[in-house]
Design a protein around this motif. Sequence first.
Motif, short mmCIF file in Angstrom:
data_model
loop_
_atom_site.label_atom_id
_atom_site.label_comp_id
_atom_site.label_asym_id
_atom_site.label_seq_id
_atom_site.Cartn_x
_atom_site.Cartn_y
_atom_site.Cartn_z
N ALA A 48 -5.09 -74.43 22.89
CA ALA A 48 -6.01 -74.85 21.84
C ALA A 48 -6.51 -73.66 21.04
O ALA A 48 -6.64 -73.72 19.81
CB ALA A 48 -7.19 -75.62 22.45
N ALA A 49 -6.76 -72.55 21.73
CA ALA A 49 -7.23 -71.35 21.05
C ALA A 49 -6.16 -70.80 20.11
O ALA A 49 -6.46 -70.31 19.01
CB ALA A 49 -7.64 -70.30 22.07
N GLU A 50 -4.91 -70.86 20.52
CA GLU A 50 -3.83 -70.36 19.69
C GLU A 50 -3.61 -71.25 18.47
O GLU A 50 -3.26 -70.75 17.39
CB GLU A 50 -2.55 -70.25 20.52
CG GLU A 50 -2.58 -69.10 21.53
CD GLU A 50 -1.37 -69.09 22.43
OE1 GLU A 50 -0.97 -68.01 22.90
OE2 GLU A 50 -0.82 -70.20 22.69
N ASP A 94 -6.03 -72.89 16.95
CA ASP A 94 -7.11 -72.49 16.05
C ASP A 94 -6.79 -71.17 15.36
O ASP A 94 -7.07 -70.98 14.17
CB ASP A 94 -8.42 -72.36 16.82
CG ASP A 94 -8.95 -73.70 17.30
OD1 ASP A 94 -8.55 -74.72 16.70
OD2 ASP A 94 -9.75 -73.73 18.25
N GLU A 95 -6.21 -70.26 16.11
CA GLU A 95 -5.83 -68.97 15.53
C GLU A 95 -4.76 -69.15 14.46
O GLU A 95 -4.80 -68.50 13.41
CB GLU A 95 -5.32 -68.04 16.63
CG GLU A 95 -4.96 -66.64 16.12
CD GLU A 95 -4.37 -65.76 17.20
OE1 GLU A 95 -4.14 -64.57 16.93
OE2 GLU A 95 -4.12 -66.27 18.33
N VAL A 127 -4.31 -71.78 12.56
CA VAL A 127 -4.95 -72.33 11.36
C VAL A 127 -5.64 -71.23 10.57
O VAL A 127 -5.52 -71.15 9.34
CB VAL A 127 -5.97 -73.43 11.75
CG1 VAL A 127 -6.76 -73.88 10.53
CG2 VAL A 127 -5.25 -74.61 12.39
N PHE A 128 -6.36 -70.36 11.27
CA PHE A 128 -7.07 -69.26 10.61
C PHE A 128 -6.08 -68.33 9.91
O PHE A 128 -6.27 -67.94 8.75
CB PHE A 128 -7.89 -68.49 11.64
CG PHE A 128 -8.51 -67.24 11.10
CD1 PHE A 128 -9.64 -67.29 10.29
CD2 PHE A 128 -7.95 -65.99 11.39
CE1 PHE A 128 -10.20 -66.12 9.79
CE2 PHE A 128 -8.51 -64.83 10.89
CZ PHE A 128 -9.64 -64.89 10.09
#
Length: 333
Positions: A30-32, A34-35, A37-38
């Motif tokens: 999930a963190a990746e 989000d990364e 998308v950023f």
Amino acid sequence: MDLDAFAAEHGPQWRRLGILLARPRRKLTAAEVDEMVFLYRRAATHLSIVQSRSPDPDLVATLSQLVLRARARLSPAPGFRWATLGQFFTVSFPGEVYRAGRWCAGVAAGFVGLAAVLIAIVASDPDVALRFLSPAEINSLVEHDFEAYYSNNAPENFGFAVWTNNAWVSALCLASGVLVLPVLYLLWSNVLNLGLTGGIMVGNDRADVFYGLLLVHGLLELTCVFVAAGVGLRIGWAWIAPGPLRTRAQAVAVAGRSAVVVALGLTPVLLLSGAVEAGITPSPLPTVVKLAIGALVWLAFLGYVTWFGALAVRQGRASDLGAFDREVLAPTV
């Protein structure tokens, strides 16, 4: 702008985005995500900056490919679904035709009214027809050519030719609508041909043959032309009077996307019209029966567009692209 310094500063972010894109979707945390998308938003901003300030072809191509890959990963295409096709024919197409109804009705009224006047003029004064055709050509049209036109070729070949011709005329009306005058010229050419032919047939006591053959398929065929011309003229009007809240480009873009929907939706309708013209119009069925079939098909189309189109409009369901897809907005974070 110093491209080398720009690439050196932001290159690690681009490479990191490329690494994330290379991984299978199921292995991303999930963190990746989000990364990703950023980094996608940053890469889109960088692409916009490079294009506007120092459009180096190689860097633009690299960033464009990276942004497109990221966008495809983050918003994948859903693929073909029968529900999408159903929505097109129950919401998108009838809705757009219904919204352009006043334009289509105006074109129809003008076309039919002018054609009726021309038929009356040519039928009442034989000298008018002689300005366009010789006596031998008029006699051939009345005695043979008009009726033989529908049966000279094999039905499947004739139907295909009719379909492609009508589709071409409709496409021209839609594509040239922004210029207005080409649409009016196409309509006038068809009105003149119809008025001249109809006037000659009526003036020579062949009105039963003329209307008995023309109306079988002509009701639906001409309605499709009226729809295409009405939607095309609406594009031209969007350019002339875009309204207070939109630029001309935005207004034409909205009307143009509507025209694409209508063009796709008219394709099977014109195919049906061609099938009627090739299979029913020249058939040995009684004229009353053929006219009843043509009227039934025409009324079915009008009922379909009115029912589903009105329902789509009442529910506020549009066929246009979402706001995110209408224009490219460069993120600034």
